[in-house]
Design a protein around this motif. Structure first.
Motif, PDB file in Angstrom:
ATOM      1  N   LEU A  36       0.839  -1.202   0.000  1.00 19.60           N
ATOM      2  CA  LEU A  36       0.000   0.000   0.000  1.00 19.60           C
ATOM      3  C   LEU A  36       0.875   1.253   0.000  1.00 19.60           C
ATOM      4  O   LEU A  36       0.575   2.239  -0.692  1.00 19.60           O
ATOM      5  CB  LEU A  36      -0.905  -0.019   1.222  1.00 19.60           C
ATOM      6  N   PHE A  37       1.962   1.197   0.760  1.00 20.70           N
ATOM      7  CA  PHE A  37       2.883   2.331   0.776  1.00 20.70           C
ATOM      8  C   PHE A  37       3.498   2.552  -0.604  1.00 20.70           C
ATOM      9  O   PHE A  37       3.635   3.690  -1.056  1.00 20.70           O
ATOM     10  CB  PHE A  37       3.978   2.082   1.810  1.00 20.70           C
ATOM     11  N   ALA A  38       3.853   1.450  -1.276  1.00 18.94           N
ATOM     12  CA  ALA A  38       4.432   1.590  -2.617  1.00 18.94           C
ATOM     13  C   ALA A  38       3.414   2.179  -3.587  1.00 18.94           C
ATOM     14  O   ALA A  38       3.760   2.999  -4.447  1.00 18.94           O
ATOM     15  CB  ALA A  38       4.925   0.232  -3.103  1.00 18.94           C
ATOM     16  N   VAL A  39       2.153   1.779  -3.444  1.00 14.58           N
ATOM     17  CA  VAL A  39       1.104   2.359  -4.289  1.00 14.58           C
ATOM     18  C   VAL A  39       1.003   3.860  -4.044  1.00 14.58           C
ATOM     19  O   VAL A  39       0.897   4.663  -4.984  1.00 14.58           O
ATOM     20  CB  VAL A  39      -0.237   1.653  -4.011  1.00 14.58           C
ATOM     21  N   GLY A  40       1.090   4.247  -2.773  1.00 19.58           N
ATOM     22  CA  GLY A  40       1.063   5.671  -2.452  1.00 19.58           C
ATOM     23  C   GLY A  40       2.256   6.418  -3.019  1.00 19.58           C
ATOM     24  O   GLY A  40       2.117   7.536  -3.515  1.00 19.58           O
ATOM     25  N   VAL A  41       3.430   5.789  -2.965  1.00 19.35           N
ATOM     26  CA  VAL A  41       4.625   6.416  -3.540  1.00 19.35           C
ATOM     27  C   VAL A  41       4.442   6.624  -5.040  1.00 19.35           C
ATOM     28  O   VAL A  41       4.747   7.697  -5.582  1.00 19.35           O
ATOM     29  CB  VAL A  41       5.865   5.541  -3.253  1.00 19.35           C
ATOM     30  N   TYR A  42       3.901   5.610  -5.696  1.00 28.04           N
ATOM     31  CA  TYR A  42       3.659   5.754  -7.138  1.00 28.04           C
ATOM     32  C   TYR A  42       2.706   6.911  -7.407  1.00 28.04           C
ATOM     33  O   TYR A  42       2.924   7.727  -8.310  1.00 28.04           O
ATOM     34  CB  TYR A  42       3.084   4.460  -7.705  1.00 28.04           C
ATOM     35  N   GLY A  43       1.636   6.996  -6.594  1.00 33.93           N
ATOM     36  CA  GLY A  43       0.659   8.058  -6.824  1.00 33.93           C
ATOM     37  C   GLY A  43       1.261   9.440  -6.632  1.00 33.93           C
ATOM     38  O   GLY A  43       1.014  10.344  -7.423  1.00 33.93           O
ATOM     39  N   VAL A  44       2.068   9.590  -5.578  1.00 36.33           N
ATOM     40  CA  VAL A  44       2.660  10.906  -5.324  1.00 36.33           C
ATOM     41  C   VAL A  44       3.592  11.296  -6.460  1.00 36.33           C
ATOM     42  O   VAL A  44       3.629  12.442  -6.896  1.00 36.33           O
ATOM     43  CB  VAL A  44       3.408  10.893  -3.976  1.00 36.33           C
ATOM     44  N   LEU A  45       4.335  10.320  -6.975  1.00 33.24           N
ATOM     45  CA  LEU A  45       5.311  10.663  -8.003  1.00 33.24           C
ATOM     46  C   LEU A  45       4.682  10.813  -9.376  1.00 33.24           C
ATOM     47  O   LEU A  45       5.171  11.576 -10.197  1.00 33.24           O
ATOM     48  CB  LEU A  45       6.408   9.594  -8.063  1.00 33.24           C
ATOM     49  N   ALA A  46       3.612  10.083  -9.657  1.00 26.79           N
ATOM     50  CA  ALA A  46       3.124  10.029 -11.037  1.00 26.79           C
ATOM     51  C   ALA A  46       1.956  10.963 -11.301  1.00 26.79           C
ATOM     52  O   ALA A  46       1.704  11.277 -12.449  1.00 26.79           O
ATOM     53  CB  ALA A  46       2.707   8.599 -11.385  1.00 26.79           C
ATOM     54  N   ARG A  47       1.259  11.401 -10.268  1.00 25.77           N
ATOM     55  CA  ARG A  47       0.058  12.200 -10.517  1.00 25.77           C
ATOM     56  C   ARG A  47       0.410  13.673 -10.690  1.00 25.77           C
ATOM     57  O   ARG A  47       1.423  14.145 -10.163  1.00 25.77           O
ATOM     58  CB  ARG A  47      -0.924  12.028  -9.363  1.00 25.77           C
ATOM     59  N   ARG A  48      -0.453  14.372 -11.396  1.00 24.61           N
ATOM     60  CA  ARG A  48      -0.243  15.801 -11.596  1.00 24.61           C
ATOM     61  C   ARG A  48      -1.224  16.640 -10.807  1.00 24.61           C
ATOM     62  O   ARG A  48      -0.901  17.743 -10.400  1.00 24.61           O
ATOM     63  CB  ARG A  48      -0.403  16.155 -13.071  1.00 24.61           C
ATOM     64  N   ASN A  49      -2.427  16.141 -10.635  1.00 27.71           N
ATOM     65  CA  ASN A  49      -3.445  16.905  -9.923  1.00 27.71           C
ATOM     66  C   ASN A  49      -3.127  16.909  -8.430  1.00 27.71           C
ATOM     67  O   ASN A  49      -2.834  15.876  -7.841  1.00 27.71           O
ATOM     68  CB  ASN A  49      -4.807  16.265 -10.180  1.00 27.71           C
ATOM     69  N   ALA A  50      -3.173  18.072  -7.818  1.00 25.78           N
ATOM     70  CA  ALA A  50      -2.758  18.176  -6.415  1.00 25.78           C
ATOM     71  C   ALA A  50      -3.692  17.400  -5.500  1.00 25.78           C
ATOM     72  O   ALA A  50      -3.263  16.890  -4.467  1.00 25.78           O
ATOM     73  CB  ALA A  50      -2.708  19.644  -6.000  1.00 25.78           C
ATOM     74  N   ILE A  51      -4.969  17.296  -5.848  1.00 24.61           N
ATOM     75  CA  ILE A  51      -5.890  16.550  -4.993  1.00 24.61           C
ATOM     76  C   ILE A  51      -5.586  15.062  -5.065  1.00 24.61           C
ATOM     77  O   ILE A  51      -5.646  14.345  -4.063  1.00 24.61           O
ATOM     78  CB  ILE A  51      -7.328  16.868  -5.402  1.00 24.61           C
ATOM     79  N   LEU A  52      -5.211  14.579  -6.238  1.00 27.40           N
ATOM     80  CA  LEU A  52      -4.797  13.176  -6.330  1.00 27.40           C
ATOM     81  C   LEU A  52      -3.525  12.930  -5.545  1.00 27.40           C
ATOM     82  O   LEU A  52      -3.325  11.841  -4.985  1.00 27.40           O
ATOM     83  CB  LEU A  52      -4.615  12.799  -7.796  1.00 27.40           C
ATOM     84  N   LEU A  53      -2.667  13.938  -5.486  1.00 29.80           N
ATOM     85  CA  LEU A  53      -1.478  13.827  -4.643  1.00 29.80           C
ATOM     86  C   LEU A  53      -1.868  13.650  -3.180  1.00 29.80           C
ATOM     87  O   LEU A  53      -1.295  12.817  -2.471  1.00 29.80           O
ATOM     88  CB  LEU A  53      -0.630  15.087  -4.811  1.00 29.80           C
ATOM     89  N   LEU A  54      -2.850  14.436  -2.743  1.00 32.26           N
ATOM     90  CA  LEU A  54      -3.308  14.293  -1.359  1.00 32.26           C
ATOM     91  C   LEU A  54      -3.859  12.894  -1.108  1.00 32.26           C
ATOM     92  O   LEU A  54      -3.617  12.293  -0.061  1.00 32.26           O
ATOM     93  CB  LEU A  54      -4.390  15.322  -1.065  1.00 32.26           C
ATOM     94  N   MET A  55      -4.615  12.366  -2.072  1.00 27.71           N
ATOM     95  CA  MET A  55      -5.154  11.007  -1.917  1.00 27.71           C
ATOM     96  C   MET A  55      -4.022   9.994  -1.777  1.00 27.71           C
ATOM     97  O   MET A  55      -4.084   9.075  -0.949  1.00 27.71           O
ATOM     98  CB  MET A  55      -5.998  10.639  -3.132  1.00 27.71           C
ATOM     99  N   SER A  56      -2.966  10.158  -2.555  1.00 29.54           N
ATOM    100  CA  SER A  56      -1.848   9.210  -2.466  1.00 29.54           C
ATOM    101  C   SER A  56      -1.152   9.322  -1.123  1.00 29.54           C
ATOM    102  O   SER A  56      -0.736   8.309  -0.548  1.00 29.54           O
ATOM    103  CB  SER A  56      -0.870   9.469  -3.601  1.00 29.54           C
ATOM    104  N   VAL A  57      -1.041  10.555  -0.613  1.00 26.82           N
ATOM    105  CA  VAL A  57      -0.444  10.716   0.719  1.00 26.82           C
ATOM    106  C   VAL A  57      -1.307  10.014   1.765  1.00 26.82           C
ATOM    107  O   VAL A  57      -0.793   9.394   2.708  1.00 26.82           O
ATOM    108  CB  VAL A  57      -0.275  12.217   1.021  1.00 26.82           C
TER     109      VAL A  57
END
Lengths: 153, 180
Positions: free
Chosen positions: A13-34
């Motif tokens: 799950l942490f790795a999925v979050g890392v992928y989301g933080v690094l790969a997403r552009r929308n700031a709200i999606l970044l928050l979701m990954s965090v």
């Protein structure tokens, strides 16, 4: 209960979050990954608390604290994102470059000027000459100082 | 593998799978909804781990509050509702590599460290009265500090969101820039 299962789920799950933080552009999606990463940490805390049978329940209490801190973080983060959206009409983190090294500010409303070339393309002697005019330019003089720097070579 | 392990692994697979869908979907609203599934599955995992109170707090705060807040943010920033190919940045493959490396490293460490460790888990360890007793006996100072933190973040969010206040007029034109 094997302790390796919760910790492995947490690591994935942490790795999925890392992928989301690094790969997403929308700031709200970044928050979701965090949030996903924080949940992975929570799962680890709960798993080890249950595993060691902590009499003080430190892991679960710390999980509750982490949940509260995550809620506060989401609230503040959304306030900041809404402020950025109000000022820049965009929440794409790739375009919020006003504090970048080249200072083009591509997300800013006054982004009509052509992008300045990156500083690394110049040779060191030019950087020396540009350094003199640079102190004033960074303080907000902005375009005029930068134009003279570009014209120097 | 006991039944507890099997149920936990199923819930964990749901959590990780919906988390992966959340970070890869092309529709931003779907991302928030997949986040609900992931958090719900994690709450189920907490229940299997006998942490009941944490599970219900997870449902209340994450599924209830945080996701609703994120949906509010999605609507207030006027995100496109349909499919949007622009949600991923260009460094997706580097991100995938970093994430795979992180997963491999952490899972390897966990398997090497706790490979065959097995211990029965008995119920009752995470009930509300036990957690409440330890919060208000042992951990009462962090609890109070946390309430101050919540108050500070509440005030900060209000100050950030209000548009009729800004920097003072005598120290530059920060307010006007903020309004633009």
């Amino acid at each position: 209960m094997h302790i390796v299962y919760p910790t492995s789920v947490s690591a994935l799950l942490f790795a999925v979050g890392v992928y989301g933080v690094l790969a997403r552009r929308n700031a709200i999606l970044l928050l979701m990954s965090v949030e996903l990463m924080l949940n992975a940490v929570n799962l680890n805390l709960v798993a080890f608390d249950v595993w060691w049978r902590d009499r003080l329940h430190g892991g679960q209490v710390l999980t509750l604290f982490t949940i509260v801190i995550a809620a506060a973080e989401v609230g503040l983060g959304l306030a900041i994102i809404l402020l950025v959206y109000r000022n820049r009409s965009s929440v794409e983190v790739d375009r919020l470059r006003a504090l970048g090294e080249d200072g083009t500010g591509a997300g800013a409303p006054d982004a009509a000027r052509p992008p300045a070339p990156a500083r690394d393309e110049r040779d060191p002697s030019d950087r020396e000459t540009a350094g003199r005019g640079n102190a004033g330019a960074d303080a907000g003089r902005g375009d005029a100082g930068r134009e003279t720097e570009e014209a120097a070579p | 593998m006991t039944g507890q392990d099997a149920v936990f692994l199923l819930l964990g697979a749901v959590a990780v799978g919906s988390g992966a869908l959340c970070v890869t979907t092309r529709q931003i609203v779907h991302a928030a909804l997949w986040l609900v599934v992931s958090f719900g599955a994690l709450a189920g995992g907490y229940l299997v781990l006998t942490a009941e109170f944490v599970a219900w707090v997870q449902v209340l705060i994450y599924v209830g509050a945080v996701v609703v807040l994120l949906l509010f943010g999605i609507m207030l920033t006027r995100a496109p509702i349909g499919a949007d190919a622009d949600l991923d940045s260009g460094n997706r493959w580097i991100a995938l590599g970093v994430a795979l490396a992180t997963a491999a490293l952490l899972v390897t460490v966990m398997v090497l460290g706790f490979g065959g460790a097995h211990r029965p888990v008995d119920a009752g360890g995470g009930s509300a009265d036990q957690l409440g007793a330890s919060v208000f006996r042992t951990w009462v100072l962090p609890f109070e500090v946390l309430s101050v933190l919540l108050l500070a973040s509440l005030v900060g969010a209000i100050v950030l969101s209000r548009s009729d206040i800004g920097a003072r007029s005598d120290d530059g034109n920060g307010a006007e820039e903020g309004e633009g």
